[in-house]
Design a protein around this motif. Sequence first.
Motif, PDB file in Angstrom:
ATOM      1  N   THR A 116     111.832  27.150 -15.399  1.00  0.00           N
ATOM      2  CA  THR A 116     111.114  28.626 -14.630  1.00  0.00           C
ATOM      3  C   THR A 116     111.772  29.298 -13.800  1.00  0.00           C
ATOM      4  OG1 THR A 116     108.927  27.389 -14.986  1.00  0.00           O
ATOM      5  CG2 THR A 116     108.664  29.119 -13.476  1.00  0.00           C
ATOM      6  N   VAL A 117     111.729  30.366 -14.101  1.00  0.00           N
ATOM      7  CA  VAL A 117     112.852  31.311 -13.127  1.00  0.00           C
ATOM      8  C   VAL A 117     111.813  32.172 -12.354  1.00  0.00           C
ATOM      9  CG1 VAL A 117     114.530  32.757 -13.215  1.00  0.00           C
ATOM     10  CG2 VAL A 117     114.704  31.147 -14.904  1.00  0.00           C
ATOM     11  N   TYR A 118     111.943  32.254 -11.082  1.00  0.00           N
ATOM     12  CA  TYR A 118     111.154  33.137 -10.454  1.00  0.00           C
ATOM     13  C   TYR A 118     112.159  34.205 -10.047  1.00  0.00           C
ATOM     14  CZ  TYR A 118     107.782  29.417  -9.822  1.00  0.00           C
ATOM     15  OH  TYR A 118     107.078  28.312  -9.958  1.00  0.00           O
ATOM     16  N   SER A 119     111.717  35.415 -10.578  1.00  0.00           N
ATOM     17  CA  SER A 119     112.789  36.381 -10.259  1.00  0.00           C
ATOM     18  C   SER A 119     111.996  37.807 -10.349  1.00  0.00           C
ATOM     19  CB  SER A 119     113.758  36.645 -11.429  1.00  0.00           C
ATOM     20  OG  SER A 119     113.192  37.155 -12.605  1.00  0.00           O
ATOM     21  N   GLU A 120     112.542  38.856  -9.738  1.00  0.00           N
ATOM     22  CA  GLU A 120     112.048  40.149  -9.509  1.00  0.00           C
ATOM     23  C   GLU A 120     111.385  40.608 -11.076  1.00  0.00           C
ATOM     24  OE1 GLU A 120     113.569  43.936  -7.663  1.00  0.00           O
ATOM     25  OE2 GLU A 120     114.014  42.430  -6.207  1.00  0.00           O
ATOM     26  N   GLU A 121     112.306  40.390 -11.981  1.00  0.00           N
ATOM     27  CA  GLU A 121     111.917  40.742 -13.478  1.00  0.00           C
ATOM     28  C   GLU A 121     110.716  40.275 -13.879  1.00  0.00           C
ATOM     29  OE1 GLU A 121     112.086  43.041 -16.837  1.00  0.00           O
ATOM     30  OE2 GLU A 121     113.449  43.189 -15.120  1.00  0.00           O
ATOM     31  N   ASN A 122     110.420  39.062 -13.637  1.00  0.00           N
ATOM     32  CA  ASN A 122     109.130  38.138 -13.937  1.00  0.00           C
ATOM     33  C   ASN A 122     108.052  38.657 -13.220  1.00  0.00           C
ATOM     34  OD1 ASN A 122     110.528  36.487 -15.829  1.00  0.00           O
ATOM     35  ND2 ASN A 122     110.527  34.816 -14.597  1.00  0.00           N
ATOM     36  N   LEU A 123     108.291  39.228 -12.075  1.00  0.00           N
ATOM     37  CA  LEU A 123     107.058  39.770 -11.212  1.00  0.00           C
ATOM     38  C   LEU A 123     106.811  40.869 -11.708  1.00  0.00           C
ATOM     39  CD1 LEU A 123     105.429  39.590  -8.828  1.00  0.00           C
ATOM     40  CD2 LEU A 123     107.211  40.549  -7.385  1.00  0.00           C
ATOM     41  N   LYS A 124     107.893  41.800 -12.012  1.00  0.00           N
ATOM     42  CA  LYS A 124     107.613  43.109 -12.996  1.00  0.00           C
ATOM     43  C   LYS A 124     106.747  43.052 -14.252  1.00  0.00           C
ATOM     44  CE  LYS A 124     111.459  45.629 -10.838  1.00  0.00           C
ATOM     45  NZ  LYS A 124     112.720  46.455 -11.435  1.00  0.00           N
ATOM     46  N   LEU A 128     104.730  40.507 -14.847  1.00  0.00           N
ATOM     47  CA  LEU A 128     103.223  40.264 -14.502  1.00  0.00           C
ATOM     48  C   LEU A 128     102.530  41.423 -14.046  1.00  0.00           C
ATOM     49  CD1 LEU A 128     101.241  37.777 -14.099  1.00  0.00           C
ATOM     50  CD2 LEU A 128     102.120  37.597 -11.876  1.00  0.00           C
ATOM     51  N   LEU A 129     103.313  42.095 -13.250  1.00  0.00           N
ATOM     52  CA  LEU A 129     102.608  43.469 -12.651  1.00  0.00           C
ATOM     53  C   LEU A 129     102.336  44.443 -13.679  1.00  0.00           C
ATOM     54  CD1 LEU A 129     101.986  44.859  -9.926  1.00  0.00           C
ATOM     55  CD2 LEU A 129     104.312  45.926 -10.047  1.00  0.00           C
ATOM     56  N   TYR A 130     103.166  44.739 -14.707  1.00  0.00           N
ATOM     57  CA  TYR A 130     102.934  45.650 -15.642  1.00  0.00           C
ATOM     58  C   TYR A 130     101.984  45.370 -16.730  1.00  0.00           C
ATOM     59  CZ  TYR A 130     106.818  48.259 -13.532  1.00  0.00           C
ATOM     60  OH  TYR A 130     107.672  48.980 -12.704  1.00  0.00           O
ATOM     61  N   TYR A 131     102.021  44.040 -16.974  1.00  0.00           N
ATOM     62  CA  TYR A 131     101.075  43.601 -18.343  1.00  0.00           C
ATOM     63  C   TYR A 131      99.856  42.798 -17.759  1.00  0.00           C
ATOM     64  CZ  TYR A 131     105.224  44.610 -21.097  1.00  0.00           C
ATOM     65  OH  TYR A 131     106.157  45.223 -21.725  1.00  0.00           O
TER      66      TYR A 131
END
Length: 133
Positions: free
Chosen positions: A4-12, A14-17
């Motif tokens: 599991t990688v916590y990154s800004e890309e994964n947050l984006k 989650l936010l967008y989808y």
Amino acid sequence: MTQTVYSEENLKVLLYYVIIPLLVIIILFFIGTKIYAHFNKEKDENRTNFVINYWSNVMGIILIAILLSVSIGFALAFTENVRELNAIAENKVLYYFFMVFPAFPLVFLIYYIRKFIINIKRKEKLDKKSEEE
């Protein structure tokens, strides 16, 4: 095991989808119920309330089920990472909090399912009452 990688890309992602579509659906649903209530305020008030409650409960169940699945995924990923890093002793509070965190949305899901069933039973009573009249 998965990484599991916590990154800004994964947050984006989650936010967008997930988060933005949920907010848009909630806003559109709110506007739709206000329009429906406005156009049907002079008609049968009990039927109008039933329809609004019915769709509110359905939307609540769907949205909370989505949030429950996201919270389960996040909790599993977090606890797995803490276990892999052997950092349970240093993060006991967070570790156990995220183990039980999905129980909160589950409680709300049960609440909305209960409200939905009560609303359906109320509709049956309204139908019997209207048949008698």
